[in-house]
Design a protein around this motif. Structure first.
Motif, PDB file in Angstrom:
ATOM      1  N   GLN A  48       0.852  -1.198   0.000  1.00  0.00           N
ATOM      2  CA  GLN A  48       0.000   0.000   0.000  1.00  0.00           C
ATOM      3  C   GLN A  48       0.883   1.242   0.000  1.00  0.00           C
ATOM      4  O   GLN A  48       1.759   1.379   0.856  1.00  0.00           O
ATOM      5  N   LEU A  74      -7.736   3.856  -1.707  1.00  0.00           N
ATOM      6  CA  LEU A  74      -6.751   2.834  -1.333  1.00  0.00           C
ATOM      7  C   LEU A  74      -7.314   1.886  -0.265  1.00  0.00           C
ATOM      8  O   LEU A  74      -7.039   0.679  -0.292  1.00  0.00           O
ATOM      9  N   MET A 133      -9.622  -0.466  -2.080  1.00  0.00           N
ATOM     10  CA  MET A 133      -8.840  -1.407  -2.872  1.00  0.00           C
ATOM     11  C   MET A 133      -8.117  -2.438  -1.996  1.00  0.00           C
ATOM     12  O   MET A 133      -8.070  -3.614  -2.335  1.00  0.00           O
ATOM     13  N   HIS A 134      -7.549  -1.977  -0.885  1.00  0.00           N
ATOM     14  CA  HIS A 134      -6.824  -2.910  -0.024  1.00  0.00           C
ATOM     15  C   HIS A 134      -7.780  -3.966   0.539  1.00  0.00           C
ATOM     16  O   HIS A 134      -7.456  -5.148   0.605  1.00  0.00           O
ATOM     17  N   CYS A 151      -8.462  -6.501  -2.065  1.00  0.00           N
ATOM     18  CA  CYS A 151      -7.371  -7.479  -2.188  1.00  0.00           C
ATOM     19  C   CYS A 151      -7.535  -8.605  -1.170  1.00  0.00           C
ATOM     20  O   CYS A 151      -7.275  -9.776  -1.477  1.00  0.00           O
ATOM     21  N   SER A 193       0.241  -5.288  -4.948  1.00  0.00           N
ATOM     22  CA  SER A 193       0.424  -3.844  -5.035  1.00  0.00           C
ATOM     23  C   SER A 193      -0.951  -3.199  -5.069  1.00  0.00           C
ATOM     24  O   SER A 193      -1.781  -3.547  -5.913  1.00  0.00           O
ATOM     25  N   VAL A 194      -1.187  -2.271  -4.144  1.00  0.00           N
ATOM     26  CA  VAL A 194      -2.478  -1.603  -4.039  1.00  0.00           C
ATOM     27  C   VAL A 194      -2.399  -0.260  -4.760  1.00  0.00           C
ATOM     28  O   VAL A 194      -1.473   0.516  -4.550  1.00  0.00           O
ATOM     29  N   GLY A 195      -3.394   0.018  -5.613  1.00  0.00           N
ATOM     30  CA  GLY A 195      -3.442   1.277  -6.346  1.00  0.00           C
ATOM     31  C   GLY A 195      -4.782   1.958  -6.180  1.00  0.00           C
ATOM     32  O   GLY A 195      -5.725   1.374  -5.656  1.00  0.00           O
ATOM     33  N   SER A 239      -5.440  -2.656  -8.641  1.00  0.00           N
ATOM     34  CA  SER A 239      -4.485  -3.339  -7.773  1.00  0.00           C
ATOM     35  C   SER A 239      -4.147  -4.686  -8.390  1.00  0.00           C
ATOM     36  O   SER A 239      -4.876  -5.191  -9.250  1.00  0.00           O
TER      37      SER A 239
END
Length: 244
Positions: free
Chosen positions: A44, A102, A105-106, A109, A124-126, A130
Motif C-alpha cells: 500500500q 486505497l 482497494m486494499h 485485495c 500492489s495496491v493502487g 491493484s
C-alpha cells in the motif's frame, strides 16, 4: 528519532489531526510525534496531504515512508517546500479521496485472497487498479472470481482489526497467506485484519488501512488474469462493473 504514534492503525477514517514536529532528518523528511499519514508498506502506498503551520502556511506532503525503523514515520515534503522547526505544532490533513480509494482497494485485495485461497507471492495496491500474485497453476474464469468478490461485497460483512500475541501466530501459521514474507516480529503482538462476524470470512496479519465493511468497497471486477510462470498467476482488480 522518537517513535511515531500511528493513529491510522486504530482509526483509518481520521482525515485531520494535530501533531508536534519531533524532528527533520538529513534528507528533509519530517517526523511527527503522531500521525494519520500511512507510510508505504505491505504493497500500500504512503499517504499524501498537507501539514498546516500556525501561521497558516501549508507544507505539501508528497508521500510518507518508514524511517530507520517501522515505528518511525517520515513525511516527505514536495520539492521546494519549507520545513518546520522541531517542536512546532502542525495541523495534519490527508488527501482523503485518495486514501479512501486505497482503503477500498486494499480491502478488495483481502477479499480476493478469500475467493482464491492460494499462497500470495506479491501484491500492489493502487487507486484505480491493484494486483495480487498467487502461487497457483490452475486456470480460473475471471467472471467467476468477479461474481465471488461481488457476493462478498453485497453481503456487507464487517471489517475490523484485532491484536494477537506473537505466540498465537506461531501456533496458527496458516494465518499468514504470503508465501515468502512473514509479519515483522519482536513487538510482542500482531495486528490482524478480520472480515465477517467473528472473523468467519477471513483473518490475516496486515498493517494497512481498510474500510469498515465490505459493502463500502463498491463495484469491483477482475480486469485480467495474467500467467507469470508455470505456477504464478497475476490478478488485476479494478473498480466498477466489468466492461460489456
Amino acid at each position: 528519532m522518537s517513535r511515531t504514534e500511528a493513529l491510522f492503525r486504530d482509526d483509518a477514517y481520521l482525515a485531520e489531526a494535530e501533531a508536534t514536529v519531533a524532528g527533520v532528518n538529513e534528507r528533509g523528511g519530517i517526523v511527527l510525534d503522531r500521525t494519520i499519514f500511512y507510510a508505504t508498506s505491505g504493497g500500500q502506498p504512503g499517504d499524501s496531504g498537507t501539514l498546516t503551520r500556525t501561521d497558516g502556511s501549508a507544507i505539501a506532503i508528497a508521500t510518507t515512508v518508514t524511517g530507520e525503523t517501522k515505528d518511525e514515520i517520515v513525511h516527505v515534503p514536495a520539492e521546494g517546500s519549507a520545513l518546520p522547526e522541531t517542536g512546532e505544532t502542525v495541523r495534519l490533513a490527508i488527501d482523503w479521496d485518495r486514501r479512501h480509494a486505497l482503503m477500498r482497494m486494499h480491502t478488495a485485495c483481502h477479499l480476493l485472497t478469500v475467493a482464491c485461497p492460494f499462497p500470495i507471492t506479491g501484491a500492489s495496491v493502487g487507486e484505480t487498479e491493484s494486483r495480487v500474485d498467487f502461487d497457483m497453476a490452475e486456470t480460473v474464469d475471471k467472471a467467476e472470481v468477479t461474481a465471488a468478490l461481488m457476493e462478498m461485497v453485497g453481503a456487507d460483512h464487517p471489517v475490523y482489526a484485532q491484536w494477537i500475541d506473537e505466540s498465537e501466530l506461531d501456533a496458527n501459521p496458516g494465518l499468514v497467506k504470503s508465501k515468502n514474507v512473514r509479519p515483522p516480529s519482536g513487538a510482542g503482538r500482531i495486528r490482524l485484519v478480520c472480515i465477517g462476524a467473528d472473523a468467519a470470512l477471513d483473518s490475516q496479519p496486515c498493517g494497512g488501512t481498510h474500510v469498515r465493511s465490505t459493502g463500502e468497497v463498491g463495484a469491483i471486477h477482475i480486469g485480467k488474469i495474467e500467467k507469470k510462470g508455470r505456477e504464478n498467476r497475476r490478478f488485476r482488480i479494478r473498480f466498477g462493473a466489468p466492461p460489456q
